[in-house]
Design a protein around this motif. Structure first.
Motif, short mmCIF file in Angstrom:
data_model
loop_
_atom_site.label_atom_id
_atom_site.label_comp_id
_atom_site.label_asym_id
_atom_site.label_seq_id
_atom_site.Cartn_x
_atom_site.Cartn_y
_atom_site.Cartn_z
N ALA A 66 102.46 41.65 -5.36
CA ALA A 66 102.82 41.22 -4.10
C ALA A 66 103.86 42.09 -3.62
O ALA A 66 104.28 42.42 -2.47
CB ALA A 66 103.18 39.62 -4.00
N ARG A 67 104.65 42.71 -4.45
CA ARG A 67 105.88 43.34 -4.06
C ARG A 67 105.90 44.91 -4.24
O ARG A 67 106.45 45.75 -3.47
CB ARG A 67 107.25 43.01 -5.04
CG ARG A 67 107.51 41.49 -4.77
CD ARG A 67 108.68 41.07 -5.78
NE ARG A 67 109.63 41.94 -5.84
CZ ARG A 67 110.85 41.87 -6.81
NH1 ARG A 67 110.39 40.87 -7.63
NH2 ARG A 67 111.72 42.73 -6.78
N ILE A 68 104.94 45.41 -5.06
CA ILE A 68 104.60 47.06 -5.43
C ILE A 68 104.11 47.36 -3.93
O ILE A 68 102.83 46.89 -3.68
CB ILE A 68 103.74 47.13 -6.44
CG1 ILE A 68 104.61 46.77 -7.46
CG2 ILE A 68 103.64 48.80 -6.51
CD1 ILE A 68 103.88 46.95 -8.86
N VAL A 102 107.77 51.39 -9.24
CA VAL A 102 107.29 50.23 -9.96
C VAL A 102 108.45 49.70 -10.81
O VAL A 102 108.48 48.66 -11.18
CB VAL A 102 106.07 50.41 -10.58
CG1 VAL A 102 104.85 51.04 -9.64
CG2 VAL A 102 105.91 51.43 -11.69
N ASP A 103 109.04 50.66 -11.40
CA ASP A 103 109.90 50.10 -12.40
C ASP A 103 111.06 49.05 -12.19
O ASP A 103 111.13 48.04 -12.96
CB ASP A 103 110.74 51.30 -13.08
CG ASP A 103 109.85 52.09 -14.10
OD1 ASP A 103 108.58 51.84 -13.95
OD2 ASP A 103 110.34 53.25 -14.49
N PRO A 104 111.63 49.14 -11.17
CA PRO A 104 112.67 48.06 -10.61
C PRO A 104 111.85 46.75 -10.52
O PRO A 104 112.56 45.75 -10.98
CB PRO A 104 113.39 48.53 -9.26
CG PRO A 104 113.14 50.11 -9.57
CD PRO A 104 111.77 50.31 -10.09
N TYR A 169 97.07 57.85 -14.75
CA TYR A 169 95.88 56.84 -14.53
C TYR A 169 95.94 55.53 -15.20
O TYR A 169 95.28 54.47 -15.12
CB TYR A 169 94.54 57.74 -14.65
CG TYR A 169 94.51 58.60 -13.61
CD1 TYR A 169 93.83 57.81 -12.54
CD2 TYR A 169 95.15 59.79 -13.33
CE1 TYR A 169 93.60 58.52 -11.40
CE2 TYR A 169 94.82 60.35 -12.13
CZ TYR A 169 94.03 59.96 -11.05
OH TYR A 169 93.78 60.42 -9.86
N THR A 170 96.27 55.68 -16.57
CA THR A 170 96.14 54.25 -17.51
C THR A 170 97.45 53.34 -16.80
O THR A 170 97.09 52.03 -16.75
CB THR A 170 96.56 54.62 -18.86
OG1 THR A 170 97.81 55.28 -19.11
CG2 THR A 170 95.52 55.39 -19.53
N LEU A 171 98.20 53.75 -16.28
CA LEU A 171 99.54 52.83 -15.89
C LEU A 171 98.75 52.30 -14.39
O LEU A 171 98.95 51.16 -14.24
CB LEU A 171 100.82 53.75 -15.67
CG LEU A 171 101.94 52.73 -14.81
CD1 LEU A 171 102.03 51.68 -15.61
CD2 LEU A 171 103.13 53.67 -14.67
N LYS A 172 98.33 53.16 -13.58
CA LYS A 172 97.67 52.89 -12.36
C LYS A 172 96.65 51.73 -12.63
O LYS A 172 96.52 50.83 -11.96
CB LYS A 172 97.29 54.01 -11.38
CG LYS A 172 98.26 54.93 -11.00
CD LYS A 172 97.80 55.92 -10.44
CE LYS A 172 96.97 55.87 -9.46
NZ LYS A 172 96.25 57.18 -8.72
N ALA A 178 97.31 51.34 -5.81
CA ALA A 178 96.77 52.10 -5.04
C ALA A 178 97.63 53.19 -4.45
O ALA A 178 98.88 52.96 -4.18
CB ALA A 178 96.16 51.16 -3.70
N ALA A 179 97.02 54.55 -4.34
CA ALA A 179 97.93 55.48 -3.76
C ALA A 179 97.57 55.26 -2.01
O ALA A 179 96.53 54.88 -1.79
CB ALA A 179 97.32 56.66 -4.15
N ALA A 180 98.26 56.37 -1.48
CA ALA A 180 98.38 56.27 0.06
C ALA A 180 97.12 57.18 0.22
O ALA A 180 96.79 58.02 -0.53
CB ALA A 180 99.72 57.07 0.74
N GLN A 181 96.27 56.73 1.19
CA GLN A 181 95.02 57.63 1.66
C GLN A 181 95.47 58.78 2.06
O GLN A 181 96.41 59.31 2.63
CB GLN A 181 94.54 56.96 2.80
CG GLN A 181 93.97 55.39 2.60
CD GLN A 181 92.81 55.44 1.57
OE1 GLN A 181 92.18 56.55 1.50
NE2 GLN A 181 92.63 54.39 0.69
N ASP A 182 94.75 59.91 1.70
CA ASP A 182 94.90 61.33 1.99
C ASP A 182 93.36 61.69 2.33
O ASP A 182 92.59 62.01 1.40
CB ASP A 182 95.52 62.16 1.20
CG ASP A 182 95.82 63.48 1.29
OD1 ASP A 182 96.63 64.26 0.78
OD2 ASP A 182 94.96 64.12 2.37
N ASP A 183 93.08 61.99 3.48
CA ASP A 183 91.57 62.35 3.79
C ASP A 183 91.46 63.81 3.66
O ASP A 183 90.21 64.54 3.51
CB ASP A 183 91.18 62.14 5.20
CG ASP A 183 91.19 60.70 5.36
OD1 ASP A 183 90.79 59.93 4.34
OD2 ASP A 183 91.28 60.05 6.46
#
Length: 256
Positions: A66-68, A102-104, A169-172, A178-183
Protein backbone atom coordinates in the motif's frame (compact mmCIF):
# COMPACT_ATOMS: atom_id res chain seq x y z
CA UNK A 1 -37.97 -12.86 70.11
CA UNK A 2 -35.41 -12.46 67.41
CA UNK A 3 -36.11 -13.40 63.80
CA UNK A 4 -33.86 -15.77 61.97
CA UNK A 5 -33.14 -14.68 58.43
CA UNK A 6 -32.04 -17.37 56.02
CA UNK A 7 -29.68 -16.23 53.27
CA UNK A 8 -30.35 -17.77 49.88
CA UNK A 9 -27.12 -18.24 48.01
CA UNK A 10 -26.87 -16.37 44.71
CA UNK A 11 -26.98 -18.55 41.64
CA UNK A 12 -23.52 -19.32 40.31
CA UNK A 13 -22.78 -17.24 37.27
CA UNK A 14 -20.92 -18.72 34.34
CA UNK A 15 -17.55 -17.09 34.27
CA UNK A 16 -15.53 -17.01 31.08
CA UNK A 17 -12.61 -19.42 31.14
CA UNK A 18 -9.41 -18.05 29.74
CA UNK A 19 -8.17 -20.10 26.81
CA UNK A 20 -4.87 -21.80 27.39
CA UNK A 21 -2.01 -20.36 25.39
CA UNK A 22 0.09 -22.66 23.19
CA UNK A 23 2.97 -22.53 25.67
CA UNK A 24 0.55 -23.46 28.50
CA UNK A 25 -0.55 -26.52 26.52
CA UNK A 26 3.05 -27.63 26.10
CA UNK A 27 3.86 -27.05 29.77
CA UNK A 28 0.78 -28.97 30.95
CA UNK A 29 1.63 -31.85 28.64
CA UNK A 30 5.19 -31.87 30.00
CA UNK A 31 3.92 -31.99 33.59
CA UNK A 32 1.61 -34.88 32.76
CA UNK A 33 4.57 -37.10 31.92
CA UNK A 34 2.72 -38.43 28.86
CA UNK A 35 5.30 -38.50 26.08
CA UNK A 36 2.76 -38.85 23.26
CA UNK A 37 0.67 -35.98 24.62
CA UNK A 38 3.81 -33.87 24.85
CA UNK A 39 4.73 -34.57 21.22
CA UNK A 40 1.25 -33.65 20.05
CA UNK A 41 1.34 -30.46 22.12
CA UNK A 42 4.71 -29.45 20.63
CA UNK A 43 3.41 -30.11 17.12
CA UNK A 44 0.33 -27.99 17.84
CA UNK A 45 2.50 -25.24 19.29
CA UNK A 46 4.67 -25.15 16.16
CA UNK A 47 1.63 -25.12 13.89
CA UNK A 48 -0.02 -22.24 15.77
CA UNK A 49 3.24 -20.32 15.92
CA UNK A 50 3.73 -20.79 12.18
CA UNK A 51 0.19 -19.60 11.44
CA UNK A 52 0.76 -16.47 13.53
CA UNK A 53 4.06 -15.76 11.77
CA UNK A 54 2.44 -16.23 8.34
CA UNK A 55 -0.38 -13.87 9.28
CA UNK A 56 2.13 -11.25 10.44
CA UNK A 57 4.03 -11.68 7.15
CA UNK A 58 0.87 -11.26 5.06
CA UNK A 59 -0.19 -8.18 7.02
CA UNK A 60 3.27 -6.64 6.60
CA UNK A 61 3.19 -7.35 2.86
CA UNK A 62 -0.21 -5.71 2.54
CA UNK A 63 1.01 -2.64 4.43
CA UNK A 64 4.18 -2.44 2.33
CA UNK A 65 2.33 -2.81 -0.99
CA UNK A 66 0.00 0.00 0.00
CA UNK A 67 2.98 2.32 0.55
CA UNK A 68 5.51 1.32 -2.14
CA UNK A 69 5.17 3.68 -5.13
CA UNK A 70 5.70 2.74 -8.76
CA UNK A 71 9.45 2.29 -9.25
CA UNK A 72 11.02 4.98 -11.42
CA UNK A 73 12.88 3.77 -14.48
CA UNK A 74 16.17 5.61 -14.03
CA UNK A 75 18.36 3.88 -16.63
CA UNK A 76 18.13 4.27 -20.41
CA UNK A 77 20.03 1.78 -22.57
CA UNK A 78 20.07 0.76 -26.20
CA UNK A 79 21.81 -1.49 -28.67
CA UNK A 80 21.98 -2.16 -32.40
CA UNK A 81 20.81 -5.47 -33.77
CA UNK A 82 23.45 -7.66 -35.40
CA UNK A 83 21.01 -8.36 -38.23
CA UNK A 84 20.50 -4.66 -38.82
CA UNK A 85 17.22 -2.81 -38.65
CA UNK A 86 16.04 -0.28 -36.09
CA UNK A 87 17.98 0.26 -32.89
CA UNK A 88 16.35 -1.11 -29.72
CA UNK A 89 16.15 1.23 -26.76
CA UNK A 90 14.43 0.78 -23.42
CA UNK A 91 14.41 2.10 -19.88
CA UNK A 92 14.65 0.13 -16.68
CA UNK A 93 15.13 0.65 -12.95
CA UNK A 94 18.48 -0.47 -11.55
CA UNK A 95 18.95 -2.32 -8.26
CA UNK A 96 20.01 0.84 -6.44
CA UNK A 97 16.79 2.61 -7.43
CA UNK A 98 14.66 -0.34 -6.30
CA UNK A 99 16.50 -0.55 -2.97
CA UNK A 100 16.29 3.21 -2.40
CA UNK A 101 12.53 3.04 -2.89
CA UNK A 102 11.57 -0.10 -0.98
CA UNK A 103 14.16 -0.55 1.80
CA UNK A 104 12.82 2.11 4.22
CA UNK A 105 9.24 0.89 3.79
CA UNK A 106 10.10 -2.78 4.21
CA UNK A 107 12.16 -2.04 7.32
CA UNK A 108 9.30 -0.06 8.83
CA UNK A 109 6.89 -3.03 8.56
CA UNK A 110 9.39 -5.64 9.70
CA UNK A 111 10.37 -7.09 6.32
CA UNK A 112 13.85 -7.65 4.94
CA UNK A 113 15.39 -9.46 1.99
CA UNK A 114 18.63 -11.19 1.10
CA UNK A 115 19.94 -13.12 -1.88
CA UNK A 116 21.35 -16.61 -2.23
CA UNK A 117 23.49 -17.18 -5.33
CA UNK A 118 24.59 -20.42 -7.00
CA UNK A 119 26.98 -20.39 -9.95
CA UNK A 120 28.33 -23.91 -10.60
CA UNK A 121 31.10 -24.29 -13.16
CA UNK A 122 29.72 -24.46 -16.73
CA UNK A 123 26.15 -24.21 -15.45
CA UNK A 124 23.48 -21.48 -15.38
CA UNK A 125 23.47 -18.87 -12.63
CA UNK A 126 20.70 -19.17 -10.03
CA UNK A 127 19.61 -16.38 -7.66
CA UNK A 128 17.10 -16.80 -4.83
CA UNK A 129 15.53 -13.79 -3.13
CA UNK A 130 14.60 -14.63 0.48
CA UNK A 131 11.94 -12.24 1.79
CA UNK A 132 11.63 -12.51 5.59
CA UNK A 133 9.51 -11.05 8.37
CA UNK A 134 10.87 -10.38 11.85
CA UNK A 135 8.37 -12.88 13.33
CA UNK A 136 10.06 -15.71 11.44
CA UNK A 137 8.04 -16.44 8.30
CA UNK A 138 9.89 -16.17 4.97
CA UNK A 139 9.26 -16.89 1.31
CA UNK A 140 11.69 -17.57 -1.54
CA UNK A 141 11.65 -16.63 -5.22
CA UNK A 142 14.22 -18.24 -7.54
CA UNK A 143 15.19 -17.47 -11.13
CA UNK A 144 17.89 -19.10 -13.25
CA UNK A 145 19.65 -17.78 -16.36
CA UNK A 146 22.75 -18.38 -18.45
CA UNK A 147 25.80 -16.15 -18.17
CA UNK A 148 25.46 -12.78 -19.93
CA UNK A 149 28.05 -13.05 -22.71
CA UNK A 150 26.90 -9.95 -24.58
CA UNK A 151 29.52 -7.32 -25.36
CA UNK A 152 33.13 -7.97 -24.39
CA UNK A 153 32.62 -9.24 -20.84
CA UNK A 154 35.11 -11.62 -19.29
CA UNK A 155 33.94 -14.73 -17.41
CA UNK A 156 33.60 -12.96 -14.05
CA UNK A 157 31.76 -10.01 -15.58
CA UNK A 158 29.35 -12.37 -17.33
CA UNK A 159 28.42 -13.98 -14.01
CA UNK A 160 28.20 -10.61 -12.24
CA UNK A 161 25.91 -9.17 -14.90
CA UNK A 162 23.56 -12.13 -14.67
CA UNK A 163 23.50 -12.01 -10.87
CA UNK A 164 22.59 -8.31 -10.91
CA UNK A 165 19.84 -8.96 -13.45
CA UNK A 166 18.36 -11.84 -11.47
CA UNK A 167 18.58 -9.96 -8.17
CA UNK A 168 16.42 -7.18 -9.57
CA UNK A 169 13.86 -9.53 -11.03
CA UNK A 170 13.60 -11.92 -8.10
CA UNK A 171 13.08 -8.99 -5.72
CA UNK A 172 10.49 -7.42 -8.00
CA UNK A 173 8.69 -10.74 -8.34
CA UNK A 174 8.78 -11.39 -4.58
CA UNK A 175 7.27 -7.99 -3.83
CA UNK A 176 4.99 -7.81 -6.87
CA UNK A 177 6.52 -4.50 -7.88
CA UNK A 178 5.53 -2.53 -10.96
CA UNK A 179 7.86 -0.26 -12.90
CA UNK A 180 6.83 3.04 -14.47
CA UNK A 181 5.38 2.68 -17.95
CA UNK A 182 7.72 3.37 -20.87
CA UNK A 183 6.32 2.91 -24.36
CA UNK A 184 9.56 3.70 -26.20
CA UNK A 185 10.77 0.12 -25.99
CA UNK A 186 7.50 -1.45 -27.03
CA UNK A 187 6.77 -2.67 -30.53
CA UNK A 188 3.84 -1.69 -32.72
CA UNK A 189 2.37 -5.13 -32.17
CA UNK A 190 1.59 -4.21 -28.57
CA UNK A 191 0.15 -0.83 -29.44
CA UNK A 192 -2.21 -2.47 -31.92
CA UNK A 193 -3.80 -4.62 -29.23
CA UNK A 194 -7.39 -3.71 -28.32
CA UNK A 195 -7.86 -1.82 -25.09
CA UNK A 196 -10.17 -4.38 -23.51
CA UNK A 197 -9.56 -8.11 -23.34
CA UNK A 198 -10.85 -10.85 -21.08
CA UNK A 199 -8.21 -13.54 -20.50
CA UNK A 200 -9.38 -17.16 -20.31
CA UNK A 201 -9.91 -18.66 -16.84
CA UNK A 202 -6.72 -19.76 -15.12
CA UNK A 203 -4.50 -17.19 -16.85
CA UNK A 204 -1.71 -15.20 -15.21
CA UNK A 205 -2.48 -12.01 -13.28
CA UNK A 206 -2.06 -8.47 -14.62
CA UNK A 207 1.03 -7.98 -12.45
CA UNK A 208 2.57 -11.08 -13.98
CA UNK A 209 1.66 -9.78 -17.45
CA UNK A 210 3.45 -6.50 -16.72
CA UNK A 211 6.43 -8.39 -15.34
CA UNK A 212 6.78 -10.43 -18.56
CA UNK A 213 6.43 -7.32 -20.73
CA UNK A 214 9.18 -5.52 -18.83
CA UNK A 215 11.45 -8.57 -19.00
CA UNK A 216 10.96 -8.80 -22.76
CA UNK A 217 11.71 -5.09 -23.12
CA UNK A 218 14.91 -5.35 -21.16
CA UNK A 219 16.09 -8.27 -23.29
CA UNK A 220 15.08 -6.47 -26.49
CA UNK A 221 13.05 -9.52 -27.40
CA UNK A 222 10.16 -9.59 -29.85
CA UNK A 223 6.78 -10.03 -28.23
CA UNK A 224 5.52 -11.75 -31.37
CA UNK A 225 8.37 -14.30 -31.28
CA UNK A 226 7.78 -14.91 -27.59
CA UNK A 227 4.06 -15.52 -28.14
CA UNK A 228 4.88 -17.97 -30.92
CA UNK A 229 7.23 -19.81 -28.56
CA UNK A 230 4.64 -19.80 -25.76
CA UNK A 231 1.91 -20.85 -28.24
CA UNK A 232 -0.58 -18.28 -26.97
CA UNK A 233 -2.24 -15.35 -28.80
CA UNK A 234 -1.46 -12.80 -26.07
CA UNK A 235 0.64 -12.47 -22.95
CA UNK A 236 -2.55 -12.24 -20.91
CA UNK A 237 -3.52 -15.70 -22.18
CA UNK A 238 -0.55 -17.50 -20.61
CA UNK A 239 -1.80 -20.15 -18.16
CA UNK A 240 -0.83 -19.48 -14.54
CA UNK A 241 0.91 -22.84 -14.37
CA UNK A 242 3.34 -21.81 -17.12
CA UNK A 243 4.32 -18.43 -15.64
CA UNK A 244 7.54 -19.61 -13.97
CA UNK A 245 8.65 -21.44 -17.13
CA UNK A 246 8.06 -18.32 -19.23
CA UNK A 247 10.00 -16.08 -16.85
CA UNK A 248 12.92 -18.51 -16.79
CA UNK A 249 12.87 -18.74 -20.58
CA UNK A 250 13.01 -14.94 -20.94
CA UNK A 251 15.85 -14.76 -18.42
CA UNK A 252 17.82 -17.12 -20.68
CA UNK A 253 17.20 -15.04 -23.83
CA UNK A 254 20.36 -13.42 -25.17
CA UNK A 255 20.25 -9.76 -26.09
CA UNK A 256 20.44 -9.19 -29.83
Amino acid sequence: MSAVVEMTPEPRRNRPVAAASPIDIVQNALKSGNVEMYREAVALFKELEGMAARKAFDNAMADAKARIPVIRKNRRVGFDHKSGGDRTEYSHEDMAEIARTVDPILSDVGLSYRFRVASPLNAPVSVTCVLSHRDGHFEETTLTAGRDDSGKKNAIQQVGSTITYLQRYTLKAALGLAAAQDDDGRGSEQEAEPETYTPPPGSITQKQVDFIREALEEKGASVTAFLQWAKVPRIESIPAGRYAACVNAIANFKKA
